[in-house]
Each structure stands twice: as structure tokens, then as C-alpha cells.
Design a protein around this motif. Sequence first.
Motif, PDB file in Angstrom:
ATOM      1  N   TRP A   1       0.813  -1.208   0.000  1.00 62.36           N
ATOM      2  CA  TRP A   1       0.000   0.000   0.000  1.00 62.36           C
ATOM      3  C   TRP A   1       0.852   1.267   0.000  1.00 62.36           C
ATOM      4  O   TRP A   1       0.382   2.338  -0.389  1.00 62.36           O
ATOM      5  N   HIS A   2       2.126   1.157   0.421  1.00 65.60           N
ATOM      6  CA  HIS A   2       3.008   2.320   0.355  1.00 65.60           C
ATOM      7  C   HIS A   2       3.243   2.750  -1.096  1.00 65.60           C
ATOM      8  O   HIS A   2       3.356   3.942  -1.384  1.00 65.60           O
ATOM      9  N   TYR A   3       3.303   1.762  -1.989  1.00 64.33           N
ATOM     10  CA  TYR A   3       3.485   2.102  -3.408  1.00 64.33           C
ATOM     11  C   TYR A   3       2.252   2.826  -3.942  1.00 64.33           C
ATOM     12  O   TYR A   3       2.371   3.737  -4.779  1.00 64.33           O
ATOM     13  N   VAL A   4       1.077   2.441  -3.456  1.00 62.07           N
ATOM     14  CA  VAL A   4      -0.156   3.118  -3.883  1.00 62.07           C
ATOM     15  C   VAL A   4      -0.112   4.584  -3.480  1.00 62.07           C
ATOM     16  O   VAL A   4      -0.479   5.478  -4.262  1.00 62.07           O
ATOM     17  N   VAL A   5       0.364   4.869  -2.267  1.00 63.38           N
ATOM     18  CA  VAL A   5       0.430   6.257  -1.805  1.00 63.38           C
ATOM     19  C   VAL A   5       1.425   7.053  -2.643  1.00 63.38           C
ATOM     20  O   VAL A   5       1.200   8.229  -2.955  1.00 63.38           O
ATOM     21  N   LEU A   6       2.521   6.427  -3.037  1.00 60.11           N
ATOM     22  CA  LEU A   6       3.484   7.124  -3.901  1.00 60.11           C
ATOM     23  C   LEU A   6       2.863   7.465  -5.250  1.00 60.11           C
ATOM     24  O   LEU A   6       3.112   8.541  -5.807  1.00 60.11           O
ATOM     25  N   VAL A   7       2.032   6.568  -5.783  1.00 61.47           N
ATOM     26  CA  VAL A   7       1.336   6.862  -7.039  1.00 61.47           C
ATOM     27  C   VAL A   7       0.359   8.022  -6.838  1.00 61.47           C
ATOM     28  O   VAL A   7       0.214   8.884  -7.714  1.00 61.47           O
ATOM     29  N   LEU A   8      -0.297   8.080  -5.684  1.00 63.44           N
ATOM     30  CA  LEU A   8      -1.195   9.202  -5.404  1.00 63.44           C
ATOM     31  C   LEU A   8      -0.441  10.520  -5.356  1.00 63.44           C
ATOM     32  O   LEU A   8      -0.946  11.557  -5.798  1.00 63.44           O
ATOM     33  N   ASN A   9       0.779  10.508  -4.815  1.00 63.26           N
ATOM     34  CA  ASN A   9       1.611  11.704  -4.854  1.00 63.26           C
ATOM     35  C   ASN A   9       1.855  12.137  -6.297  1.00 63.26           C
ATOM     36  O   ASN A   9       1.773  13.324  -6.632  1.00 63.26           O
ATOM     37  N   PHE A  10       2.170  11.180  -7.135  1.00 58.96           N
ATOM     38  CA  PHE A  10       2.397  11.459  -8.553  1.00 58.96           C
ATOM     39  C   PHE A  10       1.166  12.101  -9.189  1.00 58.96           C
ATOM     40  O   PHE A  10       1.268  13.113  -9.898  1.00 58.96           O
ATOM     41  N   LEU A  11      -0.006  11.545  -8.938  1.00 63.73           N
ATOM     42  CA  LEU A  11      -1.226  12.038  -9.572  1.00 63.73           C
ATOM     43  C   LEU A  11      -1.618  13.415  -9.041  1.00 63.73           C
ATOM     44  O   LEU A  11      -1.967  14.315  -9.812  1.00 63.73           O
ATOM     45  N   PHE A  12      -1.575  13.589  -7.729  1.00 61.53           N
ATOM     46  CA  PHE A  12      -2.048  14.828  -7.114  1.00 61.53           C
ATOM     47  C   PHE A  12      -1.137  16.010  -7.459  1.00 61.53           C
ATOM     48  O   PHE A  12      -1.567  17.006  -8.036  1.00 61.53           O
ATOM     49  N   PHE A  13       0.143  15.896  -7.119  1.00 62.85           N
ATOM     50  CA  PHE A  13       1.059  17.014  -7.341  1.00 62.85           C
ATOM     51  C   PHE A  13       1.461  17.134  -8.808  1.00 62.85           C
ATOM     52  O   PHE A  13       1.695  18.239  -9.302  1.00 62.85           O
ATOM     53  N   GLY A  14       1.536  15.998  -9.485  1.00 63.25           N
ATOM     54  CA  GLY A  14       1.893  16.036 -10.900  1.00 63.25           C
ATOM     55  C   GLY A  14       0.879  16.790 -11.729  1.00 63.25           C
ATOM     56  O   GLY A  14       1.235  17.524 -12.668  1.00 63.25           O
ATOM     57  N   PHE A  15      -0.408  16.635 -11.408  1.00 67.26           N
ATOM     58  CA  PHE A  15      -1.438  17.384 -12.125  1.00 67.26           C
ATOM     59  C   PHE A  15      -1.185  18.884 -12.035  1.00 67.26           C
ATOM     60  O   PHE A  15      -1.292  19.613 -13.030  1.00 67.26           O
ATOM     61  N   PHE A  16      -0.852  19.366 -10.830  1.00 71.42           N
ATOM     62  CA  PHE A  16      -0.669  20.800 -10.662  1.00 71.42           C
ATOM     63  C   PHE A  16       0.544  21.312 -11.434  1.00 71.42           C
ATOM     64  O   PHE A  16       0.539  22.440 -11.935  1.00 71.42           O
ATOM     65  N   PHE A  17       1.583  20.474 -11.565  1.00 75.07           N
ATOM     66  CA  PHE A  17       2.723  20.936 -12.361  1.00 75.07           C
ATOM     67  C   PHE A  17       2.370  20.999 -13.842  1.00 75.07           C
ATOM     68  O   PHE A  17       2.719  21.968 -14.532  1.00 75.07           O
ATOM     69  N   VAL A  18       1.683  19.987 -14.338  1.00 80.76           N
ATOM     70  CA  VAL A  18       1.288  20.004 -15.757  1.00 80.76           C
ATOM     71  C   VAL A  18       0.400  21.215 -16.032  1.00 80.76           C
ATOM     72  O   VAL A  18       0.541  21.907 -17.049  1.00 80.76           O
ATOM     73  N   ASN A  19      -0.520  21.496 -15.102  1.00 79.38           N
ATOM     74  CA  ASN A  19      -1.373  22.677 -15.271  1.00 79.38           C
ATOM     75  C   ASN A  19      -0.549  23.968 -15.241  1.00 79.38           C
ATOM     76  O   ASN A  19      -0.819  24.905 -15.983  1.00 79.38           O
ATOM     77  N   PHE A  20       0.458  24.022 -14.364  1.00 79.01           N
ATOM     78  CA  PHE A  20       1.326  25.196 -14.266  1.00 79.01           C
ATOM     79  C   PHE A  20       2.008  25.475 -15.603  1.00 79.01           C
ATOM     80  O   PHE A  20       2.066  26.620 -16.064  1.00 79.01           O
ATOM     81  N   ILE A  21       2.506  24.427 -16.231  1.00 78.72           N
ATOM     82  CA  ILE A  21       3.162  24.609 -17.531  1.00 78.72           C
ATOM     83  C   ILE A  21       2.149  25.048 -18.578  1.00 78.72           C
ATOM     84  O   ILE A  21       2.411  25.959 -19.383  1.00 78.72           O
ATOM     85  N   ALA A  22       0.966  24.413 -18.578  1.00 75.17           N
ATOM     86  CA  ALA A  22      -0.070  24.803 -19.537  1.00 75.17           C
ATOM     87  C   ALA A  22      -0.484  26.259 -19.330  1.00 75.17           C
ATOM     88  O   ALA A  22      -0.658  27.017 -20.293  1.00 75.17           O
ATOM     89  N   ASP A  23      -0.627  26.665 -18.069  1.00 74.04           N
ATOM     90  CA  ASP A  23      -0.992  28.044 -17.754  1.00 74.04           C
ATOM     91  C   ASP A  23       0.109  29.008 -18.195  1.00 74.04           C
ATOM     92  O   ASP A  23      -0.150  30.088 -18.735  1.00 74.04           O
ATOM     93  N   PHE A  24       1.371  28.611 -17.972  1.00 72.66           N
ATOM     94  CA  PHE A  24       2.505  29.438 -18.368  1.00 72.66           C
ATOM     95  C   PHE A  24       2.531  29.658 -19.875  1.00 72.66           C
ATOM     96  O   PHE A  24       2.875  30.734 -20.373  1.00 72.66           O
TER      97      PHE A  24
END
Length: 494
Positions: free
Chosen positions: A463-486
Amino acid sequence: MTQSHPLGVSRPDLAVADLPEPEEVFKVRRIGAKELFQYAVGPSLIALGISVGSGEWLLGPQAVGKFGFIGIGWVILVSAILQTFYNVECSRYVVATGETPVVGWGRVPPGFRFWVPVSVFVVIFAFIAGGWAASAGQGVYALVHGVAPPKGAEEPRLYAIGLLVVVFLLTAAAKRVSRVLELANWVMVGTILLVLLVIDLFVVPFSLWWEAIRGFVTPAAPPAGITATEIGGLAGFTALASGLNWYVMGHYRDKGYGMGHRAGFIAGLRGERRELLASGVTFPDDEVNRARWKRWYRLLLVDMWGVFFVGAILGMLLPTILMAHAVETSGRRPTADDVPTFVATVLNQEYGAAMFYLMLLIGVLILFSTQLGIFEAMVRVTTDAAHATSPRLRARIEGDPRRFYYPFMLVLLVVIAVVLHLAVPVSLVQWSANMSNLGALIYPFLLMYLNSRLPRPARPRPWHYVVLVLNFLFFGFFFVNFIADFLGDPLITF
């Protein structure tokens, strides 16, 4: 040590030795409650000193001051939970191997020639903007003059540079750099949270406390008008620095946690020269070491969940409800230019000059604790990376990492002094926060690779690996949006 443990590619096998007992490392007869806080707790405080800073004093209050708690509070809570899990996984590797994460990344294919320089570049690029330093300079200016600095003023930048010099002097005066950072943050973070708690209990009505707490646990769409980039900055700098949190977790090595005790530490100029191993050490999978690993892992969980997580939530809650009260009282909302001094200015009108200067002092402590941790960490990450991967450098500095650490700190000081002139502090902080989210697209997967190859007792549960994937999805979305917004078109608007 004749045994070795292969791990990854392009780096030497890990040597193998027994884990030390915590009592051996901390030189006590037993680890009770007193010894736990006197000796074992510490690395989380350095992380918390950074945590209770730019996000909590600038981005969180700015967002709440403009939009309220509902639709924003849950982002803060989710971010803090995910980041604390992520910190534990980063620290798991350090405690099990004595290697800092930036060195460990070099074991992931295609190897250290790619991952180590890329990782150093990402950390420097994320924080070189110096928004954390510029904001502290603004706070000092207000403390000296009693008013917020005018837009574009040079004096706050000079104060910011002066505080960078203070960081250099603190580390230079240390016997062990990590220990000085711990003690400084015990004082600063303890003072910050205690004073804010007392002030909040004194001035903030219960209705605002309840609204804030309700905002943390109420799933709701973000409020109209806020941008996903603003939410991404808030998520990225709630708790610490999302996907880049690993840059602070190396302090568990210097504290002596687990195999960090075998690997060495970075000494200050007042300390005796101490060997710092270029490659890590791990432990055999036997009954004695399994029991010792469980003890070290419990200490790690106490340090991260009992100190870091609780402190990060309080560090976001207490300043944001003060900001909400200031907005409600004044009928005004903070701007990017005045958010570092907004609350102090409003409380000055209600409670007089003593409250004004107390709040400015707390603001300076908050932002300086961030400045201390970030500035030193950029130097530390680069030093660890260069020392571990360059035999030529090790020969040149005669195995003493201080001969690289302090000259590089001076060079970085000069560079930041130039860069922090480029934009207003909050804009620089938002840049750093969203760049921190970039790390969430990369490092959770590197952690999965490394931690799955540790000695069996130290490996994560599924389940620790699942939480790491959630980190990827949650914070990764905001970075992709940041680049798109930029580039002109954000992925989502509210």
C-alpha cells in the motif's frame, strides 16, 4: 565488512554491517519519552522549519484571505498527508543505506551520470529564485521601519542578502551542521507555534476556528476565481515541497539514524574532520537486525507523523485563521505585494504597536527558518552529489566535504543575491512551489525502484506504493497545469 549488497546500477554495491542500536547512536541508556525528544527527534524539525514558511505565511494566507477556507482547506490536508507519507519513504532509504536521496537516485537506470546532475539541477532551479529570502527581507524592512516596503525597494533585498550571510555564519560556527539547524529550529518553530496559538486564541473568534477546521475536512470544488496555478502553489508548499521533499531528508544520515551512523556526516568548521563515505552501507537480514530496524522505523514514524505532520497542520491553520480574521476586520484583501505584512498592519489598528511588532517578528522568524533550511539544503544536496560521484573531487578536497561545502555556499549566496531582484517575493515563491510539483512526476517512481531492492525487513508494504502513485497524480497534475498556464491555456479554470 566483506559482504556487499547490490542495489541498482552504476554505483558500488552497498557494504554490509549490523544496524546500531539507537542507544549506541544517541549515547543514552534507554530511549524514553525524555530521550526521544532530547536526542532522537530532530530531522523533522529542520523540515518543519522550512515547512512553516512560504506556504504557511504567504501562499496559504493569501489564498484564504481572498477566497475563504471551503474548497481550499481540503487541498492543504491532502497535501500534508501525502507529503508526510512521501517523506517517510524517502527517509526509509536513508535510514536503511546511509545514503542521501540525491546519491541514491544515481542507482536508478540509466545511472548516476543522468540522475544525479538532473536532480541537483531541479533543486537549484526550483529554489534559486530566492522568493523565500526576499520575503524575509520584506519582513525585516517592516520590522525596522514600521511599514511595508514600497514596491521595488532595494533595502528589503539587502536585508535578504544579510540573512543569507547569517545562514553562512551559523553553519560555519557549527561542530555538526545538522545539529545547529535542529537547535535553531527548536527555538524558532517552537516560538512561532506557541506565539501564534496564544494570539489566535486571544483574537480569533471561535466561528473562524470552526470554519477553518471544517474547510480542512469538507470536500468541495475550489472557489470561483482562484486559478489552478494558485492551488498548485498552495499544494506544493503546504507541509514542505511536494515531490522535492527528498532534498531535506538527508539529515537523517547526519543525525545518525540507522545506517546513517555508519556513513558519516558533514561537520562544521568548528567540528573535527569526519569521514563521509562515498557509498552507503546496509544491514544483513537476520533476527537481530530485523528487530533493530523496527526500532529505527518507529522512531522515524514518531519524528515524521508526531512532529512534522502535526506541526505542518498547525503551521498552516494558525496563520490562515489570523489572515481570515484580518480580512474580516479590515474589509480588505491581501495582495502579492503586502501579504507578508498584511496581518501585522491590521492588528496594529486593533491592538496597537506592540502587537504589530510582535507579528512582524514572528513573520521574520517564519521566513528566516525557511531561508535557513532551503539555502543550506541546496548546498548540502550539491555537496553530497559531488562528493559521492567524483573521485577526482574527493582527492582534491582530501576527503573533507567542508572544502566544497563552504566555498559553494558563498558562490550560491552571490547568485541568489542577483536573482532575487527579478520579481516580487510571492511571485517567486509561487514559481518555486509549482516547480516543486515537478518532482512528483519523477521521484516517487525512483523511490519505488530503490526501496523495493532494500534488505527485506526495510522494504515498503504494497500500500506504500499506492500512496506514492497518489503523490504522482495529485502534485503532478498541478505541475502540468502550471506549464499549460505558463504557455497560455490552463488545464482547468474555476
